[in-house]
Design a protein around this motif. Structure first.
Motif, PDB file in Angstrom:
ATOM      1  N   ARG A   1      14.330  -6.826   5.746  1.00 20.84           N
ATOM      2  CA  ARG A   1      14.709  -6.287   4.442  1.00 20.84           C
ATOM      3  C   ARG A   1      13.444  -5.964   3.645  1.00 20.84           C
ATOM      4  O   ARG A   1      12.333  -6.249   4.081  1.00 20.84           O
ATOM      5  CB  ARG A   1      15.579  -7.286   3.674  1.00 20.84           C
ATOM      6  CG  ARG A   1      16.931  -7.505   4.342  1.00 20.84           C
ATOM      7  CD  ARG A   1      17.776  -8.486   3.580  1.00 20.84           C
ATOM      8  NE  ARG A   1      19.101  -8.599   4.183  1.00 20.84           N
ATOM      9  CZ  ARG A   1      20.129  -9.150   3.594  1.00 20.84           C
ATOM     10  NH1 ARG A   1      20.017  -9.647   2.363  1.00 20.84           N
ATOM     11  NH2 ARG A   1      21.292  -9.216   4.193  1.00 20.84           N
ATOM     12  N   LEU A   2      13.641  -5.373   2.474  1.00 22.53           N
ATOM     13  CA  LEU A   2      12.529  -5.050   1.590  1.00 22.53           C
ATOM     14  C   LEU A   2      12.741  -5.717   0.240  1.00 22.53           C
ATOM     15  O   LEU A   2      13.859  -5.727  -0.279  1.00 22.53           O
ATOM     16  CB  LEU A   2      12.440  -3.537   1.343  1.00 22.53           C
ATOM     17  CG  LEU A   2      12.145  -2.618   2.509  1.00 22.53           C
ATOM     18  CD1 LEU A   2      12.346  -1.158   2.099  1.00 22.53           C
ATOM     19  CD2 LEU A   2      10.725  -2.835   2.998  1.00 22.53           C
ATOM     20  N   VAL A   3      11.667  -6.255  -0.334  1.00 21.98           N
ATOM     21  CA  VAL A   3      11.702  -6.664  -1.724  1.00 21.98           C
ATOM     22  C   VAL A   3      11.534  -5.381  -2.531  1.00 21.98           C
ATOM     23  O   VAL A   3      10.680  -4.554  -2.220  1.00 21.98           O
ATOM     24  CB  VAL A   3      10.559  -7.653  -2.061  1.00 21.98           C
ATOM     25  CG1 VAL A   3      10.501  -7.930  -3.560  1.00 21.98           C
ATOM     26  CG2 VAL A   3      10.721  -8.936  -1.273  1.00 21.98           C
ATOM     27  N   VAL A   4      12.355  -5.191  -3.552  1.00 21.45           N
ATOM     28  CA  VAL A   4      12.295  -4.006  -4.405  1.00 21.45           C
ATOM     29  C   VAL A   4      11.863  -4.456  -5.793  1.00 21.45           C
ATOM     30  O   VAL A   4      12.494  -5.337  -6.378  1.00 21.45           O
ATOM     31  CB  VAL A   4      13.678  -3.305  -4.498  1.00 21.45           C
ATOM     32  CG1 VAL A   4      13.602  -2.077  -5.390  1.00 21.45           C
ATOM     33  CG2 VAL A   4      14.195  -2.955  -3.117  1.00 21.45           C
TER      34      VAL A   4
ATOM     35  N   ALA B   1       8.481   2.212  -8.300  1.00 17.32           N
ATOM     36  CA  ALA B   1       9.284   1.386  -7.404  1.00 17.32           C
ATOM     37  C   ALA B   1       8.339   0.921  -6.305  1.00 17.32           C
ATOM     38  O   ALA B   1       7.676   1.744  -5.664  1.00 17.32           O
ATOM     39  CB  ALA B   1      10.436   2.183  -6.818  1.00 17.32           C
ATOM     40  N   THR B   2       8.252  -0.378  -6.120  1.00 11.73           N
ATOM     41  CA  THR B   2       7.379  -0.933  -5.087  1.00 11.73           C
ATOM     42  C   THR B   2       8.240  -1.668  -4.075  1.00 11.73           C
ATOM     43  O   THR B   2       9.069  -2.511  -4.446  1.00 11.73           O
ATOM     44  CB  THR B   2       6.333  -1.886  -5.709  1.00 11.73           C
ATOM     45  OG1 THR B   2       5.585  -1.162  -6.683  1.00 11.73           O
ATOM     46  CG2 THR B   2       5.388  -2.422  -4.643  1.00 11.73           C
ATOM     47  N   TYR B   3       8.048  -1.332  -2.809  1.00 11.69           N
ATOM     48  CA  TYR B   3       8.819  -1.907  -1.717  1.00 11.69           C
ATOM     49  C   TYR B   3       7.878  -2.740  -0.854  1.00 11.69           C
ATOM     50  O   TYR B   3       6.839  -2.244  -0.408  1.00 11.69           O
ATOM     51  CB  TYR B   3       9.476  -0.808  -0.882  1.00 11.69           C
ATOM     52  CG  TYR B   3      10.342   0.098  -1.722  1.00 11.69           C
ATOM     53  CD1 TYR B   3      11.639  -0.269  -2.058  1.00 11.69           C
ATOM     54  CD2 TYR B   3       9.850   1.308  -2.208  1.00 11.69           C
ATOM     55  CE1 TYR B   3      12.430   0.554  -2.849  1.00 11.69           C
ATOM     56  CE2 TYR B   3      10.636   2.126  -2.999  1.00 11.69           C
ATOM     57  CZ  TYR B   3      11.919   1.738  -3.313  1.00 11.69           C
ATOM     58  OH  TYR B   3      12.695   2.551  -4.101  1.00 11.69           O
ATOM     59  N   THR B   4       8.273  -3.990  -0.590  1.00  4.45           N
ATOM     60  CA  THR B   4       7.462  -4.898   0.209  1.00  4.45           C
ATOM     61  C   THR B   4       8.317  -5.435   1.354  1.00  4.45           C
ATOM     62  O   THR B   4       9.377  -6.026   1.110  1.00  4.45           O
ATOM     63  CB  THR B   4       6.961  -6.076  -0.660  1.00  4.45           C
ATOM     64  OG1 THR B   4       6.291  -5.536  -1.810  1.00  4.45           O
ATOM     65  CG2 THR B   4       6.012  -6.959   0.123  1.00  4.45           C
ATOM     66  N   PRO B   5       7.872  -5.237   2.604  1.00  2.00           N
ATOM     67  CA  PRO B   5       8.658  -5.730   3.747  1.00  2.00           C
ATOM     68  C   PRO B   5       8.773  -7.256   3.753  1.00  2.00           C
ATOM     69  O   PRO B   5       7.838  -7.962   3.381  1.00  2.00           O
ATOM     70  CB  PRO B   5       7.862  -5.261   4.968  1.00  2.00           C
ATOM     71  CG  PRO B   5       6.979  -4.168   4.477  1.00  2.00           C
ATOM     72  CD  PRO B   5       6.690  -4.496   3.040  1.00  2.00           C
TER      73      PRO B   5
ATOM     74  N   THR C   1       3.947   1.452  -3.199  1.00  2.00           N
ATOM     75  CA  THR C   1       4.353   1.895  -4.527  1.00  2.00           C
ATOM     76  C   THR C   1       4.653   3.389  -4.547  1.00  2.00           C
ATOM     77  O   THR C   1       3.894   4.189  -4.020  1.00  2.00           O
ATOM     78  CB  THR C   1       3.260   1.556  -5.562  1.00  2.00           C
ATOM     79  OG1 THR C   1       3.098   0.137  -5.583  1.00  2.00           O
ATOM     80  CG2 THR C   1       3.642   2.042  -6.959  1.00  2.00           C
ATOM     81  N   TRP C   2       5.763   3.731  -5.185  1.00  2.00           N
ATOM     82  CA  TRP C   2       6.192   5.102  -5.418  1.00  2.00           C
ATOM     83  C   TRP C   2       6.274   5.320  -6.922  1.00  2.00           C
ATOM     84  O   TRP C   2       6.741   4.448  -7.649  1.00  2.00           O
ATOM     85  CB  TRP C   2       7.567   5.350  -4.799  1.00  2.00           C
ATOM     86  CG  TRP C   2       7.584   5.308  -3.307  1.00  2.00           C
ATOM     87  CD1 TRP C   2       7.783   4.223  -2.509  1.00  2.00           C
ATOM     88  CD2 TRP C   2       7.412   6.412  -2.424  1.00  2.00           C
ATOM     89  NE1 TRP C   2       7.742   4.580  -1.190  1.00  2.00           N
ATOM     90  CE2 TRP C   2       7.510   5.931  -1.111  1.00  2.00           C
ATOM     91  CE3 TRP C   2       7.179   7.769  -2.618  1.00  2.00           C
ATOM     92  CZ2 TRP C   2       7.395   6.744   0.003  1.00  2.00           C
ATOM     93  CZ3 TRP C   2       7.068   8.590  -1.506  1.00  2.00           C
ATOM     94  CH2 TRP C   2       7.172   8.077  -0.217  1.00  2.00           C
TER      95      TRP C   2
END
Length: 182
Positions: free
Chosen positions: A71-74, A62-66, A41-42
């Protein structure tokens, strides 16, 4: 006398050229980005105004999950003035040969084949410890200053804002996210 005036002018123009060269920074993605370290999380500290963020008033993240495919889930979220939580989910894909460049899509997956649904997402500056990031793109129409914590020291924010200006971003239009700068 003429010689000393010419020497002085040469020195002044040399100093001016060096200062102008120092002032500009390239607007390019960072040369290295570890997506697993970037994940998480940012908190938004500031952004350039964008239509899709018009209703956001506070607590923008903004949360990024590999994903297994690289790719990343945004997941972008924010609170509105009416205290409603807005959430938007998408996907980010790396750009081959440019580790700091991603393309992000918030359109449905079945439209993913259309080039126009993907937007450039460049990490243009990144803390070595991944505590803050500056995100923009080739058009300089959008910019986000992000932090792992909900606040950022004033000196850090001012330095990032200055470097973004030196990259050509219109930082005079930056919108700070509430009381995020201390």
């Amino acid at each position: 006398m003429v010689r000393s005036v010419l020497l002085s002018l040469a020195l002044i123009s040399g100093v001016g050229a060096a200062a102008a060269q120092e002032a500009a920074l390239p607007n390019a993605p960072v040369p290295a980005l570890d997506l697993h370290r970037y994940a998480g999380t940012w908190h938004e500290i500031a952004h350039l105004p964008l239509f899709f963020q018009r209703r956001c008033a506070a607590n923008t993240t903004a949360t990024y999950t590999p994903r297994p495919d690289g790719r990343l889930v945004v997941r972008n979220a924010c609170d509105t003035r009416e205290a409603r939580r807005l959430v938007s989910e998408g996907v980010a894909r790396p750009v081959a040969g440019q580790p700091g460049a991603l393309q992000v899509r918030f359109a449905p997956a079945w439209l993913g084949w259309l080039p126009m649904v993907w937007a450039d997402y460049w990490v243009v500056e990144l803390d070595p410890d991944y505590r803050w990031a500056v995100v923009g793109g080739p058009s300089r129409q959008y910019l986000w200053i992000l932090s792992r914590t909900p606040t950022m020291p004033r000196a850090q924010f001012d330095a990032l804002r200055d470097r973004a200006a030196r990259r050509g971003y219109p930082v005079e239009r930056l919108i700070q996210a509430g009381r995020t700068v201390e």
